[in-house]
Design a protein around this motif. Structure first.
Motif, PDB file in Angstrom:
ATOM      1  N   HIS A 125       0.876  -1.177   0.000  1.00 55.24           N
ATOM      2  CA  HIS A 125       0.000   0.000   0.000  1.00 55.24           C
ATOM      3  C   HIS A 125       0.918   1.233   0.000  1.00 55.24           C
ATOM      4  CE1 HIS A 125      -2.702   2.962   1.940  1.00 55.24           C
ATOM      5  NE2 HIS A 125      -3.712   2.179   1.614  1.00 55.24           N
ATOM      6  N   HIS A 126       0.446   2.329  -0.549  1.00 53.29           N
ATOM      7  CA  HIS A 126       1.284   3.545  -0.595  1.00 53.29           C
ATOM      8  C   HIS A 126       1.812   3.951   0.790  1.00 53.29           C
ATOM      9  CE1 HIS A 126      -1.071   4.710  -4.499  1.00 53.29           C
ATOM     10  NE2 HIS A 126      -0.216   3.734  -4.678  1.00 53.29           N
ATOM     11  N   SER A 127       1.039   3.602   1.832  1.00 51.82           N
ATOM     12  CA  SER A 127       1.476   3.934   3.206  1.00 51.82           C
ATOM     13  C   SER A 127       2.767   3.244   3.584  1.00 51.82           C
ATOM     14  CB  SER A 127       0.430   3.468   4.227  1.00 51.82           C
ATOM     15  OG  SER A 127      -0.701   4.225   4.152  1.00 51.82           O
ATOM     16  N   ASN A 128       3.068   2.133   2.920  1.00 52.39           N
ATOM     17  CA  ASN A 128       4.303   1.412   3.246  1.00 52.39           C
ATOM     18  C   ASN A 128       5.331   1.565   2.114  1.00 52.39           C
ATOM     19  OD1 ASN A 128       5.716  -0.020   5.192  1.00 52.39           O
ATOM     20  ND2 ASN A 128       5.093  -2.033   4.423  1.00 52.39           N
ATOM     21  N   ILE A 129       5.155   2.603   1.313  1.00 50.35           N
ATOM     22  CA  ILE A 129       6.146   2.935   0.268  1.00 50.35           C
ATOM     23  C   ILE A 129       6.651   4.363   0.488  1.00 50.35           C
ATOM     24  CG2 ILE A 129       6.554   3.256  -2.217  1.00 50.35           C
ATOM     25  CD1 ILE A 129       4.300   1.230  -2.760  1.00 50.35           C
ATOM     26  N   VAL A 130       5.694   5.291   0.511  1.00 53.13           N
ATOM     27  CA  VAL A 130       6.070   6.710   0.492  1.00 53.13           C
ATOM     28  C   VAL A 130       6.905   7.128   1.720  1.00 53.13           C
ATOM     29  CG1 VAL A 130       5.204   9.063   0.207  1.00 53.13           C
ATOM     30  CG2 VAL A 130       4.021   7.161  -0.913  1.00 53.13           C
ATOM     31  N   PRO A 131       6.556   6.694   2.941  1.00 47.00           N
ATOM     32  CA  PRO A 131       7.383   7.120   4.088  1.00 47.00           C
ATOM     33  C   PRO A 131       8.839   6.670   3.942  1.00 47.00           C
ATOM     34  CG  PRO A 131       5.340   6.139   4.868  1.00 47.00           C
ATOM     35  CD  PRO A 131       5.405   5.871   3.381  1.00 47.00           C
ATOM     36  N   TRP A 132       9.067   5.521   3.304  1.00 44.39           N
ATOM     37  CA  TRP A 132      10.428   5.000   3.138  1.00 44.39           C
ATOM     38  C   TRP A 132      11.151   5.743   2.018  1.00 44.39           C
ATOM     39  CZ3 TRP A 132      11.420   2.396   7.315  1.00 44.39           C
ATOM     40  CH2 TRP A 132      10.364   1.777   7.978  1.00 44.39           C
ATOM     41  N   GLN A 133      10.387   6.191   1.016  1.00 44.78           N
ATOM     42  CA  GLN A 133      11.006   7.020  -0.032  1.00 44.78           C
ATOM     43  C   GLN A 133      11.475   8.342   0.570  1.00 44.78           C
ATOM     44  OE1 GLN A 133       7.689   6.946  -2.819  1.00 44.78           O
ATOM     45  NE2 GLN A 133       8.908   5.739  -4.263  1.00 44.78           N
ATOM     46  N   VAL A 172       7.196  -5.021   4.664  1.00 42.11           N
ATOM     47  CA  VAL A 172       6.372  -5.845   3.796  1.00 42.11           C
ATOM     48  C   VAL A 172       5.017  -6.034   4.475  1.00 42.11           C
ATOM     49  CG1 VAL A 172       7.265  -7.999   4.802  1.00 42.11           C
ATOM     50  CG2 VAL A 172       6.394  -8.022   2.493  1.00 42.11           C
ATOM     51  N   ASN A 173       3.963  -6.123   3.652  1.00 41.02           N
ATOM     52  CA  ASN A 173       2.682  -6.359   4.308  1.00 41.02           C
ATOM     53  C   ASN A 173       2.456  -7.845   4.543  1.00 41.02           C
ATOM     54  OD1 ASN A 173       1.569  -7.245   1.787  1.00 41.02           O
ATOM     55  ND2 ASN A 173       1.034  -5.149   1.263  1.00 41.02           N
ATOM     56  N   HIS A 174       1.696  -8.120   5.577  1.00 40.25           N
ATOM     57  CA  HIS A 174       1.350  -9.508   5.904  1.00 40.25           C
ATOM     58  C   HIS A 174       0.370 -10.014   4.844  1.00 40.25           C
ATOM     59  CE1 HIS A 174       0.290 -12.352   9.524  1.00 40.25           C
ATOM     60  NE2 HIS A 174       0.488 -13.018   8.416  1.00 40.25           N
ATOM     61  N   VAL A 175      -0.561  -9.110   4.460  1.00 40.55           N
ATOM     62  CA  VAL A 175      -1.540  -9.423   3.414  1.00 40.55           C
ATOM     63  C   VAL A 175      -1.664  -8.202   2.505  1.00 40.55           C
ATOM     64  CG1 VAL A 175      -4.010  -9.818   2.991  1.00 40.55           C
ATOM     65  CG2 VAL A 175      -2.873 -11.057   4.830  1.00 40.55           C
ATOM     66  N   SER A 176      -1.686  -8.450   1.196  1.00 43.23           N
ATOM     67  CA  SER A 176      -1.830  -7.340   0.242  1.00 43.23           C
ATOM     68  C   SER A 176      -3.272  -6.843   0.215  1.00 43.23           C
ATOM     69  CB  SER A 176      -1.425  -7.816  -1.160  1.00 43.23           C
ATOM     70  OG  SER A 176      -2.105  -7.069  -2.148  1.00 43.23           O
ATOM     71  N   ASN A 177      -3.439  -5.524   0.323  1.00 43.27           N
ATOM     72  CA  ASN A 177      -4.814  -4.991   0.331  1.00 43.27           C
ATOM     73  C   ASN A 177      -5.463  -5.072  -1.039  1.00 43.27           C
ATOM     74  OD1 ASN A 177      -3.250  -2.810  -0.806  1.00 43.27           O
ATOM     75  ND2 ASN A 177      -4.998  -1.472  -0.434  1.00 43.27           N
ATOM     76  N   ALA A 178      -4.658  -5.009  -2.096  1.00 40.25           N
ATOM     77  CA  ALA A 178      -5.236  -4.974  -3.445  1.00 40.25           C
ATOM     78  C   ALA A 178      -5.533  -6.376  -3.975  1.00 40.25           C
ATOM     79  CB  ALA A 178      -4.292  -4.246  -4.393  1.00 40.25           C
TER      80      ALA A 178
END
Ligand code: C6P
Length: 408
Positions: A125-133, A172-178
């Protein structure tokens, strides 16, 4: 023992919203991955808080403040037990998954050096991409990506190659939201630890279906949102191992997170208060525990087994529709089905379904890299919960067929 139809009918009575109509039709709520509905005991907890003991916590000698403080700290212990954290102070109550991830990413800015590597999965999810960018921009660390496969799983060969001594954190997510894919987080944690990297698990989509044991997993951080587990919006959980939470600097400064403040120097409070600046969502924290209690009373094994029946049934029925393609075909999936029908735009399908009383999510689901991988603008996503029924799936499939006919 499994949940029977009678059990589900009884459970549904706990959810006032499931009794309402939308556009003149009984509501069929299949947008549970976006947010779950709220059972009466949680609503009662919220009403009780504001009716009887609304007060600020940790700072009043008066009775209301002490009652609210006790309930809030009891809620923390309920959350601790649910996740099997070793200590209550390893549970930070946040404003949600997004806030929790930003808190950790911000903390790593003081740990990472130029050239360090951080590893994200392509299924985030973008929440687990953008903060790391943002973190990488600040520190000069290098963002690497675990690619996905056609079935919507992580490419573990590529993951293994990314295990280098420069790797500092994996998220990494435990489960993908999409897509609903359940990722092999135990393997990921074990491998990352071998090279000394920390692991943050985004459990936003797992926690509605799976009860994680953070000690057994040996996760460094595990985060989730209360509003997906029968709790209120604007509250989340950050589990962090004591050693990490001690090492990370505070995220926000303010009241409650301090030990001593002078203009010369401020010292910080211990855990968990160091990370809980300002007045928290007190009622929300207490209601989060009520949501977990409600789900634990049903039992996560029972919930997961029942939802798997719904997933299997809905998948079979949906695949009878000509031109329907499901994205995310991993064997290990939660009850989420992302799909398109031919070249019909997902938004058009979602709009017609809404007219028929059915709530699904359409679009990129805040996971644009996944949509780019499949070269699609988005999908229709139906996500089921333990209070949904096979009868609702039948109406959904019949309505979808109607929508497809109208749009073809
Ligand atoms: N996904 C969905 O419809 P917040 O908004 O902070 O409560 O949760 C963000 C978030 C983070 N990670 C994952 C895996 C998520 O699924 C979500 C929220 C919702 O899929 C709303 S975008």
């Amino acid at each position: 023992m499994a949940l029977t139809n009678q059990d589900i009918l009884e459970i549904r009575k706990d959810f006032p919203i499931l009794q309402r109509q939308v556009n003149g039709k009984p509501l069929i709520y299949f947008d549970n991955a976006a947010t779950s509905q709220t059972p009466q005991p949680v609503i009662d907890t919220i009403v009780d808080y504001y009716s009887n003991y609304n007060a600020n916590i940790h700072r009043g000698v008066h009775t209301l403040s002490q009652e609210a403080t006790d309930k809030y700290e009891e809620a923390r212990i309920t959350v601790q037990k649910h996740f099997n954290a070793a200590q209550p102070y390893e549970i930070i109550l946040t404003a949600g998954t997004t806030h929790a991830i930003n808190l950790v990413a911000n903390g790593f800015a003081s740990i990472l050096k130029k050239g360090d590597e951080v590893l994200v999965s392509a299924l985030e999810h973008h929440s687990n991409i953008v903060p790391w960018q943002i973190l990488c921009e600040k520190t000069g660390a290098i963002l690497k990506v675990i690619p996905q496969t056609e079935s919507g799983e992580l490419d573990l060969e590529a993951f293994n190659k990314a295990m280098t001594p420069d790797l500092k954190i994996v998220f990494v997510n435990h489960v993908s939201n999409a897509l609903g894919t359940v990722n092999p987080i135990q393997y990921i944690i074990d491998q990352a630890h071998k090279v000394g990297a920390a692991v943050l698990i985004d459990g936003a989509q797992a926690t509605p279906h799976i009860k994680p044991d953070v000690q057994a997993l040996d996760a460094d951080f595990y985060v989730c949102s209360a509003h997906k587990i029968c709790g209120p919006t604007g509250v989340g959980v950050l589990y962090g191992k004591e050693e990490w939470l001690t090492k990370l600097p505070p995220y926000q400064g303010g009241g409650e997170m301090i030990d001593q403040v002078t203009f010369k120097k401020t010292t910080y409070a211990g855990l968990p208060h160091k990370f809980e600046a300002g007045t928290p969502n007190i009622c929300g924290g207490i209601a989060t525990a009520a949501g977990l209690d409600y789900m634990n009373n049903i039992g996560f094994d029972m919930i997961a087994a029942y939802e798997q029946q719904l997933l299997k049934y809905a998948t079979k029925e949906l695949l009878t529709i000509e031109g329907l393609k499901i994205y995310g075909t991993s064997k290990d999936k939660t009850a989420v089905i992302s799909f398109n029908v031919g070249s019909i735009h997902p938004y058009d399908i979602g709009t017609i379904l809404d007219k028929l009383g059915i709530a699904v999510r359409t679009g990129h689901h805040c996971a644009q890299p996944i949509m780019d991988f499949y070269k699609i603008p988005g999908t229709v996503r139906a996500s089921f919960s333990f209070y949904n029924t096979k009868e609702e799936i039948d109406i959904f499939v019949a309505s979808l067929k109607r929508a497809v006919m109208m749009l073809s």
